[in-house]
Design a protein around this motif. Structure first.
Motif, PDB file in Angstrom:
ATOM      1  N   THR A 206      -3.081   5.379  -2.305  1.00  0.00           N
ATOM      2  CA  THR A 206      -4.005   6.363  -1.735  1.00  0.00           C
ATOM      3  C   THR A 206      -3.336   7.733  -1.696  1.00  0.00           C
TER       4      THR A 206
ATOM      5  N   GLU B 263      -7.486  -1.761   6.473  1.00  0.00           N
ATOM      6  CA  GLU B 263      -8.727  -2.021   5.756  1.00  0.00           C
ATOM      7  C   GLU B 263      -8.467  -2.862   4.509  1.00  0.00           C
ATOM      8  N   ASP B 264      -9.494  -3.581   4.080  1.00  0.00           N
ATOM      9  CA  ASP B 264      -9.386  -4.388   2.870  1.00  0.00           C
ATOM     10  C   ASP B 264      -9.680  -3.568   1.622  1.00  0.00           C
ATOM     11  N   ASN B 265     -10.734  -2.774   1.666  1.00  0.00           N
ATOM     12  CA  ASN B 265     -11.116  -1.940   0.526  1.00  0.00           C
ATOM     13  C   ASN B 265     -10.597  -0.528   0.757  1.00  0.00           C
ATOM     14  N   LEU B 266      -9.429  -0.238   0.200  1.00  0.00           N
ATOM     15  CA  LEU B 266      -8.746   1.012   0.501  1.00  0.00           C
ATOM     16  C   LEU B 266      -9.173   2.134  -0.440  1.00  0.00           C
TER      17      LEU B 266
ATOM     18  N   HIS C  33       0.854  -1.182   0.000  1.00  0.00           N
ATOM     19  CA  HIS C  33       0.000   0.000   0.000  1.00  0.00           C
ATOM     20  C   HIS C  33       0.893   1.236   0.000  1.00  0.00           C
TER      21      HIS C  33
ATOM     22  N   LYS D  92      -3.116  -2.018  -9.486  1.00  0.00           N
ATOM     23  CA  LYS D  92      -4.137  -2.857  -8.847  1.00  0.00           C
ATOM     24  C   LYS D  92      -4.107  -4.295  -9.348  1.00  0.00           C
TER      25      LYS D  92
ATOM     26  N   LYS E 233      -2.094  -1.292  -3.597  1.00  0.00           N
ATOM     27  CA  LYS E 233      -3.029  -0.178  -3.511  1.00  0.00           C
ATOM     28  C   LYS E 233      -2.278   1.149  -3.415  1.00  0.00           C
TER      29      LYS E 233
END
Length: 279
Positions: A177, A239-242, A131, A170, A175
């Motif tokens: 952010t 978290e899983d769904n970032l 991430h 992806k 991930k």
């Protein structure tokens, strides 16, 4: 017990980066922390250990970044969470800032993060996980601050390449952010972290007022707590769904709503011209 993740944090000797590193270590995470001067980081936190690796890195030098990533992987065995946090504020209008001042701000705020991304991605891609947090700013959402155009443009760039990065990586299970912090009570607006124009133009009164307000009024009175920001980053990393976009602070949320309103009003007001260009 599941092994704690390994974090790689740039700009770790002050501000949000320093707060995050301390909190990560307190919670038992493994942390590689970069700074321009490792002595200050070692003095505050300590020497290299099983959990902590302080690194002196020039983020604008890709060979220096590559070496720091290799040392981190050699020390911890892997990397899991990357935080591109290093950066500084360059104040000044577009007319008065020199080419050198502008390029240096981009070199640190934009190209420094890109150097990190290029060098960590082979590891994250091969392990099929990871991430990347790229720290932008509310100035990456809204650029209408007199005297902050260059700084905001660097942060808009961070937002733009993070959106693309999130799509590109992806397929590897990695991930990305982009984080938009509002005003946090750190030393970000202190003399060591903000630069003013070397050749100011006196006629720009609005820019000088904004400069004075940030350095003498806002500095030390920011409404947001960096400890809570660090807690949010750690929580989101679990978290899983970032999210691709993450706002931090009431002010950041309000600025976003203001920007949406301005874009919508302009789009609707000039809609006839917009739709008049079709063949």
């Amino acid at each position: 017990m599941k092994t704690k993740k390994v974090w790689f944090v740039t700009g770790a000797s002050k501000g949000l980066g320093f707060t995050l590193v301390k909190k990560l270590l307190k919670e038992g995470f493994h942390v590689a922390a970069t700074t321009r001067n490792a002595d200050s980081l070692i003095k505050e936190i300590g020497d290299a250990s099983e959990l902590f690796l302080p690194l002196e890195v020039d983020l604008t030098d890709t060979s220096s970044v590559k070496a720091s990533v290799e040392k981190s992987v050699a020390h911890f065995g892997r990397l899991d969470v990357i935080v591109n946090n290093a950066g500084y504020a360059q104040i000044g209008t577009l007319e008065e800032l020199t080419d050198e001042e502008v390029k240096e701000n981009f070199n640190v705020n934009v190209f420094g993060s890109l150097n990190v991304i290029r060098n960590v991605m082979p590891y994250l891609r091969n392990q099929k996980s990871g991430h990347i947090f790229n720290i932008s700013s509310v100035g990456g959402l809204f650029g209408s601050f007199s005297g902050w155009g260059i700084y905001c443009s660097t942060k808009f760039a961070v937002a733009g390449f993070t959106e693309a990065l999130a799509e590109e990586i992806k397929e590897f299970g990695v991930k990305a952010t982009v984080v938009y912090p509002g005003y946090f009570r750190t030393d970000f607006l202190s003399k060591g972290s903000v630069r003013i124009p070397g050749q100011p133009v006196a006629e720009y009164t609005a820019a000088r007022e904004s400069e004075n307000q940030h350095l003498n009024t806002i500095n030390g009175n920011q409404a947001n707590d960096p400890e809570k920001a660090a807690e949010v980053l750690i929580a989101v990393s679990r978290e899983d769904n970032l999210p691709v976009h993450l706002l931090l602070g009431n002010d950041a949320y309000e600025i976003l709503q203001n920007k949406i309103g301005i874009l919508t009003r302009d789009a609707e007001q000039w809609k006839n011209y917009t739709l008049s260009t079709g063949l």
